[in-house]
Design a protein around this motif. Structure first.
Motif, PDB file in Angstrom:
ATOM      1  N   LYS A 121      33.183  -9.293  11.951  1.00  0.00           N
ATOM      2  CA  LYS A 121      31.853  -8.403  11.828  1.00  0.00           C
ATOM      3  C   LYS A 121      32.267  -6.968  12.026  1.00  0.00           C
ATOM      4  CE  LYS A 121      28.318 -11.539  13.949  1.00  0.00           C
ATOM      5  NZ  LYS A 121      28.987 -12.706  14.653  1.00  0.00           N
ATOM      6  N   LEU A 122      33.256  -6.794  12.675  1.00  0.00           N
ATOM      7  CA  LEU A 122      33.851  -5.355  12.986  1.00  0.00           C
ATOM      8  C   LEU A 122      34.567  -5.093  11.385  1.00  0.00           C
ATOM      9  CD1 LEU A 122      35.503  -5.446  16.282  1.00  0.00           C
ATOM     10  CD2 LEU A 122      33.453  -4.731  15.816  1.00  0.00           C
ATOM     11  N   ALA A 123      35.310  -5.943  10.873  1.00  0.00           N
ATOM     12  CA  ALA A 123      35.932  -5.769   9.628  1.00  0.00           C
ATOM     13  C   ALA A 123      34.833  -5.324   8.619  1.00  0.00           C
ATOM     14  CB  ALA A 123      36.757  -6.766   9.340  1.00  0.00           C
ATOM     15  N   LEU A 124      33.807  -6.240   8.556  1.00  0.00           N
ATOM     16  CA  LEU A 124      32.799  -5.983   7.699  1.00  0.00           C
ATOM     17  C   LEU A 124      32.262  -4.501   7.643  1.00  0.00           C
ATOM     18  CD1 LEU A 124      30.638  -7.128   5.619  1.00  0.00           C
ATOM     19  CD2 LEU A 124      29.285  -8.006   7.175  1.00  0.00           C
TER      20      LEU A 124
ATOM     21  N   SER B 201      35.554   3.606  15.754  1.00  0.00           N
ATOM     22  CA  SER B 201      34.833   2.336  16.289  1.00  0.00           C
ATOM     23  C   SER B 201      33.402   3.002  16.303  1.00  0.00           C
ATOM     24  CB  SER B 201      35.370   2.374  17.653  1.00  0.00           C
ATOM     25  OG  SER B 201      34.837   1.365  18.369  1.00  0.00           O
ATOM     26  N   THR B 202      33.214   4.325  16.780  1.00  0.00           N
ATOM     27  CA  THR B 202      31.621   4.741  16.814  1.00  0.00           C
ATOM     28  C   THR B 202      30.951   4.280  15.579  1.00  0.00           C
ATOM     29  OG1 THR B 202      32.140   6.531  18.636  1.00  0.00           O
ATOM     30  CG2 THR B 202      30.213   6.731  17.439  1.00  0.00           C
ATOM     31  N   GLU B 203      31.391   4.843  14.548  1.00  0.00           N
ATOM     32  CA  GLU B 203      30.792   4.589  13.049  1.00  0.00           C
ATOM     33  C   GLU B 203      30.812   3.023  12.866  1.00  0.00           C
ATOM     34  OE1 GLU B 203      33.308   6.587  13.764  1.00  0.00           O
ATOM     35  OE2 GLU B 203      33.464   8.234  12.601  1.00  0.00           O
ATOM     36  N   ILE B 204      31.678   2.382  13.190  1.00  0.00           N
ATOM     37  CA  ILE B 204      31.575   1.020  12.896  1.00  0.00           C
ATOM     38  C   ILE B 204      30.386   0.413  13.676  1.00  0.00           C
ATOM     39  CG2 ILE B 204      32.658  -1.273  13.514  1.00  0.00           C
ATOM     40  CD1 ILE B 204      35.371   0.227  12.932  1.00  0.00           C
ATOM     41  N   GLN B 205      30.461   0.550  15.191  1.00  0.00           N
ATOM     42  CA  GLN B 205      29.236   0.053  15.980  1.00  0.00           C
ATOM     43  C   GLN B 205      27.902   0.515  15.521  1.00  0.00           C
ATOM     44  OE1 GLN B 205      29.378  -2.036  18.697  1.00  0.00           O
ATOM     45  NE2 GLN B 205      31.553  -2.150  17.623  1.00  0.00           N
ATOM     46  N   GLN B 206      27.801   1.706  14.919  1.00  0.00           N
ATOM     47  CA  GLN B 206      26.514   2.340  14.200  1.00  0.00           C
ATOM     48  C   GLN B 206      26.228   1.525  12.896  1.00  0.00           C
ATOM     49  OE1 GLN B 206      24.453   4.713  15.680  1.00  0.00           O
ATOM     50  NE2 GLN B 206      22.980   3.886  14.164  1.00  0.00           N
ATOM     51  N   ALA B 207      27.039   1.165  12.185  1.00  0.00           N
ATOM     52  CA  ALA B 207      26.808   0.648  10.842  1.00  0.00           C
ATOM     53  C   ALA B 207      26.445  -0.879  11.358  1.00  0.00           C
ATOM     54  CB  ALA B 207      28.053   0.729  10.147  1.00  0.00           C
ATOM     55  N   LEU B 208      27.131  -1.513  12.209  1.00  0.00           N
ATOM     56  CA  LEU B 208      26.983  -3.070  12.673  1.00  0.00           C
ATOM     57  C   LEU B 208      25.456  -2.895  13.249  1.00  0.00           C
ATOM     58  CD1 LEU B 208      28.485  -5.392  12.615  1.00  0.00           C
ATOM     59  CD2 LEU B 208      29.405  -5.270  14.630  1.00  0.00           C
ATOM     60  N   GLY B 209      25.268  -2.211  14.077  1.00  0.00           N
ATOM     61  CA  GLY B 209      23.825  -1.888  14.578  1.00  0.00           C
ATOM     62  C   GLY B 209      22.832  -2.152  13.580  1.00  0.00           C
ATOM     63  N   ASP B 210      22.952  -1.056  12.611  1.00  0.00           N
ATOM     64  CA  ASP B 210      21.890  -0.922  11.608  1.00  0.00           C
ATOM     65  C   ASP B 210      21.854  -2.217  10.779  1.00  0.00           C
ATOM     66  OD1 ASP B 210      21.733   1.730  12.301  1.00  0.00           O
ATOM     67  OD2 ASP B 210      22.952   2.474  10.708  1.00  0.00           O
ATOM     68  N   LEU B 211      22.998  -2.874  10.532  1.00  0.00           N
ATOM     69  CA  LEU B 211      23.101  -4.046   9.764  1.00  0.00           C
ATOM     70  C   LEU B 211      22.315  -5.256  10.576  1.00  0.00           C
ATOM     71  CD1 LEU B 211      23.849  -5.718   7.308  1.00  0.00           C
ATOM     72  CD2 LEU B 211      25.980  -5.817   8.149  1.00  0.00           C
ATOM     73  N   LEU B 212      22.505  -5.370  11.778  1.00  0.00           N
ATOM     74  CA  LEU B 212      21.967  -6.358  12.573  1.00  0.00           C
ATOM     75  C   LEU B 212      20.446  -6.010  12.435  1.00  0.00           C
ATOM     76  CD1 LEU B 212      21.935  -8.369  14.662  1.00  0.00           C
ATOM     77  CD2 LEU B 212      22.290  -6.867  16.490  1.00  0.00           C
TER      78      LEU B 212
ATOM     79  N   CYS C  93      29.146 -16.151  12.542  1.00  0.00           N
ATOM     80  CA  CYS C  93      29.793 -15.093  11.558  1.00  0.00           C
ATOM     81  C   CYS C  93      29.323 -15.798  10.395  1.00  0.00           C
ATOM     82  CB  CYS C  93      31.291 -14.852  11.796  1.00  0.00           C
ATOM     83  SG  CYS C  93      31.418 -13.985  13.358  1.00  0.00           S
ATOM     84  N   HIS C  94      29.517 -16.911  10.117  1.00  0.00           N
ATOM     85  CA  HIS C  94      29.153 -17.580   8.724  1.00  0.00           C
ATOM     86  C   HIS C  94      27.630 -17.046   8.265  1.00  0.00           C
ATOM     87  CE1 HIS C  94      28.692 -20.602   5.687  1.00  0.00           C
ATOM     88  NE2 HIS C  94      29.845 -20.364   5.375  1.00  0.00           N
ATOM     89  N   LEU C  95      26.839 -17.476   9.257  1.00  0.00           N
ATOM     90  CA  LEU C  95      25.325 -17.115   9.120  1.00  0.00           C
ATOM     91  C   LEU C  95      25.061 -15.636   8.909  1.00  0.00           C
ATOM     92  CD1 LEU C  95      22.522 -18.123   9.080  1.00  0.00           C
ATOM     93  CD2 LEU C  95      22.646 -17.774  11.788  1.00  0.00           C
ATOM     94  N   PHE C  96      25.723 -14.870   9.621  1.00  0.00           N
ATOM     95  CA  PHE C  96      25.655 -13.602   9.542  1.00  0.00           C
ATOM     96  C   PHE C  96      26.305 -13.060   8.045  1.00  0.00           C
ATOM     97  CE2 PHE C  96      27.081  -8.963  10.107  1.00  0.00           C
ATOM     98  CZ  PHE C  96      26.168  -8.616  11.143  1.00  0.00           C
ATOM     99  N   MET C  97      27.358 -13.473   7.608  1.00  0.00           N
ATOM    100  CA  MET C  97      27.731 -12.981   6.326  1.00  0.00           C
ATOM    101  C   MET C  97      26.758 -13.444   5.272  1.00  0.00           C
ATOM    102  SD  MET C  97      30.739 -11.291   6.931  1.00  0.00           S
ATOM    103  CE  MET C  97      31.674 -11.083   8.486  1.00  0.00           C
TER     104      MET C  97
END
Length: 653
Positions: free
Chosen positions: A588-591, A543-554, A616-620
């Motif tokens: 988003k978590l899965a991505l 979860s920690t790595e996922i949140q970090q990767a998601l934050g960087d992508l955002l 999520c569609h816009l995000f993808m």
């Protein structure tokens, strides 16, 4: 002394031994003559029965019957039983010829009685068959196992468990049948088909001997009843697990939407060295389609090829593989299977058309439909669901109207409620909500939940609370236990800012006691391991790595101009809270996990149990551009292929 040969010749032509002959013979010669006559009689009976096997019309049977009478076998229950069974085979009414044959026999054995009883049953005259059975018992003739099994099968056909229980009592009262394997198996089948699973289990438990039919019948019954725990328990106790039993478990898990367990049992079947046939393969292929995982799809395709049931030569397996690859997001692989097939039928064409439709390739679906109708393959109802769905997913309204109008007129396919649901979906998505409502109101058949659900879904797209309320009122009556209808209506009100109505629907939902199914997504990790992510759930080991990767992508997306679509959060909360909720959506978590665990440049494939939201569609779309990868998302409606900042749906969804 009279010649024995001349004596036998005279006797066999008369059908009996005249007294004057036997008086001239020694006892040993008389015995020899009787034995020879019996042998000749058995040989003649065997020849007559063989001849009756080849009879296909009434005239032939009458000719054989005449020969039977001429040779003095008019009282032979053995031969006349075959006569009645042959008359039954060509559907001669029991009350006519077969009954006359039966009535002319003075001493009838149980097999002759059973032949007539069975004939009445096969012709749908259960009452007459029971009456005949009662007459048989009054004459002191006991039934054989075939008599009782025929009666049990008749009870199964008409679902008369009360009569079945009376016949069950007969097996106990007469004695000797409670241990008869054939009778017990048909009894289990009768109770299963009549819906008395507890009774069938009791019969099974009391059987002194069981075969694989006994076990499998009950395993399948539990599976059909959704009780895979009991099915698995029986299967584990089964001493010898054959192909049929293994297949029952695989297909049982598939039918109960448990694809992982189905694949697990198929793997165990492979390790046990049990031969695979096309029925088992179709079952596990369906499991792979439900799961939507490419690794398993390729694996089962290899097994099909190795087992001699590859798609090139087996149209059933080929059609199933097309459906599987389509649902795993590999539409090009699905089309490759279709092209390689030597033989194609309506199912293979329909599977391919549906595959194109769910991937948004409407023009390919319509083109394939055109190619199909030029062949001798006639489209069926499923084919039309495919092409109408294709039109719906890209907004080809006029094309859809023409196809719908041509169904019955050109191809003899009467539109069902499913086809009306497709048309309502097509019109509704295109914004023609009033026309869609009128179509529903003028339907020649009663609209079902699918039709009203399509209209409600269209109202969600176009934020029309008035027509949504009409559709929802019908759905609440037709599908009172379907929580999704309440949620969609609540979301429509929320989108329109009608918070009082949102509260009203939520109170109504609370009164029903139904619980909302949480949104979740899953994707395939290393070595085919499936990883699940639920909305708002941060308990994953990474979860920690996922949140970090998601934050960087955002951060990268926002630098590229992305702004969260706050309308996708249908709660009356602050904008900051809405942003937080959006960032914990399961896809988003899965991505983020997919980006962490797959090789650079690899396609990320995500499956989702609900419809993807607008944000999520816009995000993808944005993510596919900034990371330079294809992202494939399968939601509960269709596939979305995101690449270079665009989606295959053209934002029409």
């Amino acid at each position: 002394m009279v010649s024995l040969t001349r004596t036998f010749s005279t006797a066999s032509s008369l059908g009996y031994i005249p007294k004057q002959f036997t008086q001239q013979l020694k006892p040993s010669e008389t015995f020899e003559l009787l034995s020879e006559l019996q042998r000749q009689k058995r040989l003649l009976e065997t020849q007559l029965i063989s001849t009756l096997d080849g009879c296909n019309d009434l005239l032939q049977i009458k000719q054989v019957h005449a020969h039977i009478l001429r040779r003095g076998l008019d009282q032979s229950c053995y031969v006349l039983t075959k006569v009645i069974r042959t008359l039954t085979k060509i559907n001669v009414p029991m009350d006519s010829y077969p009954r006359l044959v039966f009535e002319q026999v003075k001493y009838r054995n149980p097999f002759l009685w059973t032949a007539l009883i069975r004939g009445y049953i096969l012709q749908g005259h259960l009452k007459d068959s029971i009456s005949l059975y009662c007459s048989m018992r009054r004459e002191g003739i006991g039934p054989v196992s075939f008599t009782l099994s025929a009666l049990f099968k008749a009870c199964t056909e008409v679902l008369d468990v009360s009569l079945g229980q009376q016949i069950h009592a007969q097996t106990i009262l007469l004695g000797g049948f409670t241990s008869d394997l054939y009778v017990a198996n048909t009894m289990i089948g009768m109770y299963v088909k009549c819906g008395f699973l507890g009774c069938s289990r009791k019969v099974f438990d009391e059987m002194p001997e069981r075969d694989v039919v006994s076990w499998t019948e009950l395993i399948v019954a539990y599976a059909n009843n959704g009780d895979m725990e009991s099915a698995g328990g029986l299967f584990n106790e089964l001493p010898l697990k054959d192909k049929v039993a293994w297949t029952a478990m695989v297909t049982g898990y598939v039918q109960n939407a448990k694809p992982r367990e189905a694949i697990e049992y198929f793997e165990r079947m492979q390790y046990a060295g049990v031969e695979t046939d096309y029925v088992t393969l179709v079952g596990v292929i369906s499991a792979c389609a439900q799961l939507g995982v490419v690794k398993y799809a390729n694996w089962v395709c290899e097994i099909a090829e190795g087992s001699g049931f590859g798609p090139i030569n087996n149209v059933v397996v080929g059609s199933a593989l097309i459906d599987m690859y389509s649902k795993c997001g590999s539409i090009d692989d699905a089309y490759r299977v279709f092209v390689d097939m030597k033989q194609r039928n309506v199912f293979s064409y329909s599977s391919m058309i549906l595959g194109f439709a769910m991937h948004g390739r409407a023009h390919a679906a319509i083109q394939l439909f055109g190619e199909m109708v030029k062949t001798e393959t006639k489209p069926n109802g499923v084919t039309f669901i495919g092409v109408l769905t294709a039109c719906s997913h890209v907004g080809l309204v006029e094309q859809g109207r023409k196809l719908f109008a041509s169904m019955e007129k050109c191809y003899g396919v009467s539109p069902s409620t499913d086809h009306y649901a497709c048309m309502v979906d097509l019109l509704g998505r295109a914004g023609c909500l009033e026309e869609a409502l009128k179509m529903v109101e003028k339907m020649p058949v009663e609209p079902n939940g699918g039709v009203w659900g399509a209209l409600l879904g269209a109202c969600q797209i176009h934020r029309n609370p008035e027509i949504a309320q009409i559709a929802a009122n019908h759905l609440f009556q037709l599908e009172p236990d379907k929580i999704g209808n309440y949620i969609i209506l609540s979301n429509i009100y929320a989108s329109a800012g009608m918070w009082d109505d949102v509260s009203r629907v939520r109170r109504l939902l609370k009164m029903t006691g139904l619980k909302k199914n949480p949104g979740y997504s899953w994707l395939e990790g290393d070595r085919g391991v499936i990883h699940e992510f639920r909305a708002g759930d941060l308990t994953h080991p990474n979860s920690t790595e996922i949140q970090q990767a998601l934050g960087d992508l955002l951060d990268r997306l926002q630098a590229d101009g992305y702004q969260p679509n706050l309308r996708s959060v249908l709660y009356d909360v602050s904008d900051e809270e809405k942003k937080r909720i959006l960032m914990t959506h399961s896809e988003k978590l899965a991505l983020a996990f997919g980006l962490l665990t797959t090789s650079p440049g690899a396609t990320v494939r995500i499956m989702k149990n609900l419809r993807i939201c607008e944000d999520c569609h816009l995000f993808m779309c944005g993510a596919s551009q900034v990371i330079g990868r294809e992202i494939v998302v399968r939601d509960n409606m269709r596939f979305h292929h995101f690449q270079d900042g665009k989606c295959s749906c053209g934002n029409y969804w």
